[in-house]
Structure formats: structure tokens, C-alpha cells
Design a protein around this motif. Structure first.
Motif, PDB file in Angstrom:
ATOM      1  N   GLN A   8       0.831  -1.201   0.000  1.00  0.00           N
ATOM      2  CA  GLN A   8       0.000   0.000   0.000  1.00  0.00           C
ATOM      3  C   GLN A   8       0.870   1.257   0.000  1.00  0.00           C
ATOM      4  O   GLN A   8       0.577   2.220  -0.706  1.00  0.00           O
ATOM      5  CB  GLN A   8      -0.939   0.002   1.210  1.00  0.00           C
ATOM      6  CG  GLN A   8      -2.010  -1.056   1.109  1.00  0.00           C
ATOM      7  CD  GLN A   8      -2.799  -1.218   2.393  1.00  0.00           C
ATOM      8  OE1 GLN A   8      -2.325  -0.895   3.482  1.00  0.00           O
ATOM      9  NE2 GLN A   8      -4.014  -1.728   2.268  1.00  0.00           N
ATOM     10  N   GLN A  11       2.344   1.703  -3.470  1.00  0.00           N
ATOM     11  CA  GLN A  11       1.340   2.133  -4.429  1.00  0.00           C
ATOM     12  C   GLN A  11       0.984   3.605  -4.252  1.00  0.00           C
ATOM     13  O   GLN A  11       0.955   4.363  -5.223  1.00  0.00           O
ATOM     14  CB  GLN A  11       0.083   1.266  -4.311  1.00  0.00           C
ATOM     15  CG  GLN A  11      -0.949   1.601  -5.375  1.00  0.00           C
ATOM     16  CD  GLN A  11      -2.134   0.677  -5.355  1.00  0.00           C
ATOM     17  OE1 GLN A  11      -2.409   0.000  -4.369  1.00  0.00           O
ATOM     18  NE2 GLN A  11      -2.865   0.630  -6.462  1.00  0.00           N
ATOM     19  N   ASP A  18      -3.924   0.174  -9.734  1.00  0.00           N
ATOM     20  CA  ASP A  18      -4.162  -1.185  -9.242  1.00  0.00           C
ATOM     21  C   ASP A  18      -3.692  -2.248 -10.237  1.00  0.00           C
ATOM     22  O   ASP A  18      -3.020  -3.206  -9.857  1.00  0.00           O
ATOM     23  CB  ASP A  18      -5.643  -1.409  -8.945  1.00  0.00           C
ATOM     24  CG  ASP A  18      -6.125  -0.661  -7.717  1.00  0.00           C
ATOM     25  OD1 ASP A  18      -5.298  -0.206  -6.910  1.00  0.00           O
ATOM     26  OD2 ASP A  18      -7.361  -0.551  -7.555  1.00  0.00           O
ATOM     27  N   ASP A  19      -4.052  -2.096 -11.518  1.00  0.00           N
ATOM     28  CA  ASP A  19      -3.677  -3.111 -12.498  1.00  0.00           C
ATOM     29  C   ASP A  19      -2.163  -3.215 -12.674  1.00  0.00           C
ATOM     30  O   ASP A  19      -1.621  -4.299 -12.874  1.00  0.00           O
ATOM     31  CB  ASP A  19      -4.377  -2.890 -13.837  1.00  0.00           C
ATOM     32  CG  ASP A  19      -4.043  -1.563 -14.497  1.00  0.00           C
ATOM     33  OD1 ASP A  19      -3.662  -0.611 -13.791  1.00  0.00           O
ATOM     34  OD2 ASP A  19      -4.185  -1.480 -15.736  1.00  0.00           O
ATOM     35  N   LEU A  22      -0.801  -5.219  -9.676  1.00  0.00           N
ATOM     36  CA  LEU A  22      -1.055  -6.650  -9.853  1.00  0.00           C
ATOM     37  C   LEU A  22      -0.066  -7.262 -10.844  1.00  0.00           C
ATOM     38  O   LEU A  22       0.438  -8.359 -10.644  1.00  0.00           O
ATOM     39  CB  LEU A  22      -2.490  -6.882 -10.306  1.00  0.00           C
ATOM     40  CG  LEU A  22      -3.564  -6.526  -9.281  1.00  0.00           C
ATOM     41  CD1 LEU A  22      -4.942  -6.575  -9.916  1.00  0.00           C
ATOM     42  CD2 LEU A  22      -3.495  -7.441  -8.071  1.00  0.00           C
TER      43      LEU A  22
END
Length: 66
Positions: A8, A11, A18-19, A22
């Protein structure tokens, strides 16, 4: 968990979508719990964040993942 906090932090600090998180960190399934169909709703209710990945059906020959 502390591992989640690190992701987190990365990010937020990097402004990462988000993508992309991942893809870059291979944040996949992690753990699979295989249960009988009769027990699925109980497990889904009891395990926080659980979801249905698929099912195993009888097939030729043997079994088939759906």
C-alpha cells in the motif's frame, strides 16, 4: 499484515494504478482451499476475502477444472 502495508505504501507513494501493481508484483491468488460443494457457502462466509475460483467436475477421463 505488514506485507500488505508495504504494498500500500509503495502504491500510494508511487501513484501506481491497481492493475500495474497486480502485474508488477504478481499479486495473484496466493492460497487455494478446495472444499466440497456442500461446504462452499460455509467457507466463503467464514474466511475473510474468500471467493470462488472455480469447480471440479467429473469429465473424460477423470476430472475437469471449470
Amino acid at each position: 499484515s505488514s506485507d500488505l502495508a508495504v504494498f500500500q505504501w509503495l502504491q500510494r507513494g508511487g501513484g501506481i494504478a491497481d492493475d500495474e501493481m497486480l502485474r508488477a508484483f504478481n499479486m495473484g491468488v496466493g492460497l487455494v482451499i478446495a472444499v466440497g460443494a456442500a461446504d462452499a457457502s460455509t467457507v466463503l462466509s467464514a474466511v475473510d476475502g474468500a471467493w470462488t475460483l472455480g469447480r471440479v467436475d467429473a469429465g473424460e477421463p477423470g476430472v475437469r477444472y471449470v
